[in-house]
Design an enzyme around this catalytic site. Sequence first.
Site, PDB file in Angstrom:
ATOM      1  N   HIS A  79       0.814  -1.217   0.000  1.00 20.88           N
ATOM      2  CA  HIS A  79       0.000   0.000   0.000  1.00 20.88           C
ATOM      3  C   HIS A  79       0.849   1.269   0.000  1.00 20.88           C
ATOM      4  O   HIS A  79       0.335   2.349  -0.263  1.00 20.88           O
ATOM      5  CB  HIS A  79      -1.013  -0.015   1.151  1.00 20.88           C
ATOM      6  CG  HIS A  79      -0.463   0.246   2.511  1.00 20.88           C
ATOM      7  ND1 HIS A  79      -0.194  -0.758   3.419  1.00 20.88           N
ATOM      8  CD2 HIS A  79      -0.134   1.394   3.133  1.00 20.88           C
ATOM      9  CE1 HIS A  79       0.274  -0.218   4.530  1.00 20.88           C
ATOM     10  NE2 HIS A  79       0.319   1.081   4.386  1.00 20.88           N
ATOM     11  N   ASP A 118       0.530  -7.622   2.592  1.00 22.10           N
ATOM     12  CA  ASP A 118       0.830  -6.284   2.089  1.00 22.10           C
ATOM     13  C   ASP A 118       2.349  -6.069   1.958  1.00 22.10           C
ATOM     14  O   ASP A 118       2.984  -5.540   2.855  1.00 22.10           O
ATOM     15  CB  ASP A 118       0.214  -5.299   3.098  1.00 22.10           C
ATOM     16  CG  ASP A 118       0.081  -3.908   2.546  1.00 22.10           C
ATOM     17  OD1 ASP A 118       0.773  -3.592   1.561  1.00 22.10           O
ATOM     18  OD2 ASP A 118      -0.703  -3.127   3.106  1.00 22.10           O
ATOM     19  N   SER A 191       4.548   2.644   7.775  1.00 21.09           N
ATOM     20  CA  SER A 191       4.245   1.541   6.865  1.00 21.09           C
ATOM     21  C   SER A 191       5.445   1.130   6.046  1.00 21.09           C
ATOM     22  O   SER A 191       6.102   1.968   5.428  1.00 21.09           O
ATOM     23  CB  SER A 191       3.129   1.926   5.905  1.00 21.09           C
ATOM     24  OG  SER A 191       1.906   1.573   6.441  1.00 21.09           O
TER      25      SER A 191
END
Lengths: 645, 474
Positions: A79, A118, A191
């Site tokens: 992402h 992810d 992230s």
Amino acid sequence: MNDKTQSCRHALWFAFGVLLVSGANGLMAQEQPQAQADQDIPDAIVRKVDPSVVAIKHESAIGSGFIISTDGYILSNGHVVRGSDDEDPMEPAQSITVILNDERKFPAKVLGFCMNPDVALLKIECDTPLSPVEFADSRNAQIGQKVFAVGTPQGFKRTFSSGILSNVDRTDLGTFTKVIQTDAAINPGNSGGPLFDRDGKVLGLNTYASQGANNLGFTIPIHVAEEIRKDLMTSGRFIRADVPVFSVSEVYEEMKLALGVERGVLVDYVMENTPADSAGLRAGDVIIRQNGQPMAAATQAELKDVIWALTILEPGTPVEWVVLRKDGNAYKEVKILATIQEAEPMPGTQRFPGELKTQKLDAVGLSFMDIVSTHRIMHGLQDDPGILVHAAEKGSPAEMAELRGGDIVTHVGGLQVTDVASFSQQLESLLSTQEKYIDMTIRRRQISVKTVLAPYYDLMGKRVLVVVPSDEPRYLDLVRRELIAHGAMLTFASVSGTCTEATLKDVKKLSAVASDAVDLLILLDGGNARDDWENETLLELIRGVFNAEGVLAGVGSSVITLVLADPGLLAKKMTTSKDDSSEAIRRKALYTGKAVEQDVGLVTTTGFDRKTVRAFLKEVVRAGSGAGGKRASSMNEPEAAPEAP
Amino acid sequence: MNRAVVLLLLMCGAVAVSGCAVTGGAGADSGRRGFASLQAATAEAAEGAKGTVVLVKLKGDALTGDQSLIIEGGRMRTSEQAGAKTATGLILTTNGYVVVAENINPSDVTRVEAWVGDTEYRANVIKNDPQLGITVLKMDVDAPVKALNIATADDLQVGEWCVAVQPSDEVLDYEQLITLAVCRGQSAGLYREFLLDSSQAFRPGTPILGLSGNVVGIVQRRGSVLSMNDIRDDLLALIEEAAGVKSADEEAKKKAWFGAMLSAINKDYARKYGLSKSYLWVHHVVQDGSADSAGVKPGDLIVRVNGRDMRLTDQRAREFFNKALRPKVGQPFRVTVLRDGKMLDLEGVFTKEPEPETVLATDLGVTVKRIDGSDVVNMNLFTGEGVLVVDVKRGSAASVGSNMRSGLLNTGDVITAVDGTPTPDLATFSAVLEALRREQKEIMLVAYRRGRTTGLAALNLKIGEKDTEGGKRK
């Protein structure tokens, strides 16, 4: 194989930021060289890991990552690198920059990514060897062990935060695998950054955090990421193995007693007419062995591991299951032989964008996609073949035809359609003849609906010439499909009369095109568009269309050609790709830098991405629907009436 | 005067116009004849309605309204007065039932007078229909009174002449007030409405007569004229209910069902195939419902309902259909459908919609419902053989799964078997549960269908309170 975990309803955000903090760099403290005795993370560890962690920035987000090889491979989250293309969820961002701890910046290439789990793999080119991280064995992670996270929360580069592992078997986030939970602060921007153990070895990729809670961070175990990395490295995508389509659940305590079996994995559901079905798997079977090895799950965590073990098998691998099946009151053992194959692409859900492309046709306001079996399960769709309507735009012909998201279009113009390819082909052939009413049959849940699509054909009767570069024209298919759907009379030409694009059958030589046969001229960008800047035939053609008050439009580099053709054009507002902006300025064009620029009779775009080109096409159609200028009106004017005597 | 006269009149007019340039004398003569006919027709129509138009005076604290008519330069205006209201009524039965084209709540009215010419009757407000905007009064009559015959109602065409008949009152002192008007337009609402060149000046309830003498409509509040042919059935039904000939059985009204899923035809589809945009598609017919027994099939297009052509489009077409259908248990209905290019007249009788039946299985913690034919389509169920979970009690065995956020069973699941015994219907489900309870089982294996998928849930019956209802969330 799927597990039956319900997607959890609590809010969870991806830990990446959307360029929240500007000028944050200025706040950063300078590196402290000297070690301190009471440091929680020993200075040697800090100095070891610091150069391995990178900040990632692109047109729409910031995030983190870490270097896994001296030659510049970097792991991050899917992402973090994903673009914002709403048609292709697997399209990476356009311009990604990786920033090292010493502030060196590198453009990065995305080698591949996957949204669930992810994980993304990037590559930068650096002359000096980089400092890769070491991996810990995340399978042996322990609750309570000390960990620390490094990343770019809210844009603050090289932020260290520490905590313990709160849980190592987290299954209720609706993710494909178990995730590790930590109370080390994980914030937007973390992230893709690493979670280290106390030795500075990577346990996982920090990925999610729970919204409205304190210190509920979630990390993808590095052993999971490593499996995905291998696939991304070799194929550019994660290849999930499956024997479609069945779902399983764990044999929990009550289930064990109710079924009267000791251990195993319960088959909940087998979809009819799928490989799992034809292999002989049945709902209610309890799988106890896979390829001779015991197979069992009593908890969701164990179930996730069982599924993961199957998921990373090589497609083509034979698999043998031994299942317990009720035979009267007793169980008998049944052998099931199947072959592992590649799982179909995952459709999007509320949380995950999925892997399936959405096809859009702005001219009729319809977006649609292929139907995969997960769609049929998720949305309770019937077995009818066809395409799935994703959305119908407000006020569009598709909305007038009352098409809705979730509909299956089964027939177009009386012909059965089975997938996006056959649907597009059939629809396009009807649109290209400007069919006024196009019959459609729809399966909406359990009912069948007949309707008619009545396209607007905004460019009906307009002669549109698209000039393409002879190699690698960009957005050709998009432009072609939309123009046909708008009812344009379409001709393609290139300077050489050839084009590398295989789908383009009929390309005219530019010199064979008369400018008075063109109402709308569109110049596409691509491989060698710059070579045509000074091409006299092309410039002549542009001048001709311009003088006849036709509409001119250009994408990226080709815009330079347009404005060079005539001083009148040079005086109009325009935009072009970033790379060509200096050329535009040097030639004294009215460069505005907008994504799409619109002046009288001239529509231009940077051609940055598909969205931009769609916005450009909208303007082109608006300008072009009134095009034809002098010529069109003089053509339509009746012969001058004889004057009355 | 009958319709033939009107037709003759119009034809004369046409001849007069076209023939004018050729022979002036003959044209003028036929024009005079036509005009004489018009006058005669007007007078005759007015005469026919005489004695059927009522001036209604209502008193009551909550009322405000028009008290009297004042004629001012040919236009009528009304003055407002609190606590009183006048209205125009139409006598529709010889025993004195009067309809007023206004919604008057009976509880707002303390006293009602009905004036027919110079005769005063005491009257009562019996019933009002807010949706129609119509109120029924009953006059105390000793002998039969003259009633307007609405059974022979005509339709007004755009451009046609008509006569408005208004009651007189003390202020005006006209015995009857008539106005000649032209129909300027027609709109297709739930009921057709006509616009007259002067209908704004007419009070609600004023009857409009065609030159044939038949009633064509009634003026409504907004100044347009409701087609009498369209509202006739509703008026008569309202009077029947008011008169107690048929009881206003709201229950029966609710429970009667057509038993089909309909949607409006797509407009472009209708254009392409030359169909009316008002037609409705039949998508699904519930087995043994009223539509099913009448022979309605999925794929049919509904063209007419109870003798009325379908009108309006989209949602309003469906409203029109429901309105015109008048579902009432035991009542017959007629629909005309287009099937494979052929028109078919289908007749049926409304049956009672089956009551939903539910069972609360406290030990499992679920409420289940019998699956009806419409549930399968409405809820997109993939089986009808089972019982539908409509509620899962919090804290119950069914609500606690391995994931803290979801239970073992969910609303919308269809329970197909319990401990290996199929439960195709509610009775079997109850019987199976009962048998298992006698065995005092601690764990129950429930097979269910969730959308397309199937599943098994092992419910721990020790979990959850069994005795108290409505457990609170902790």
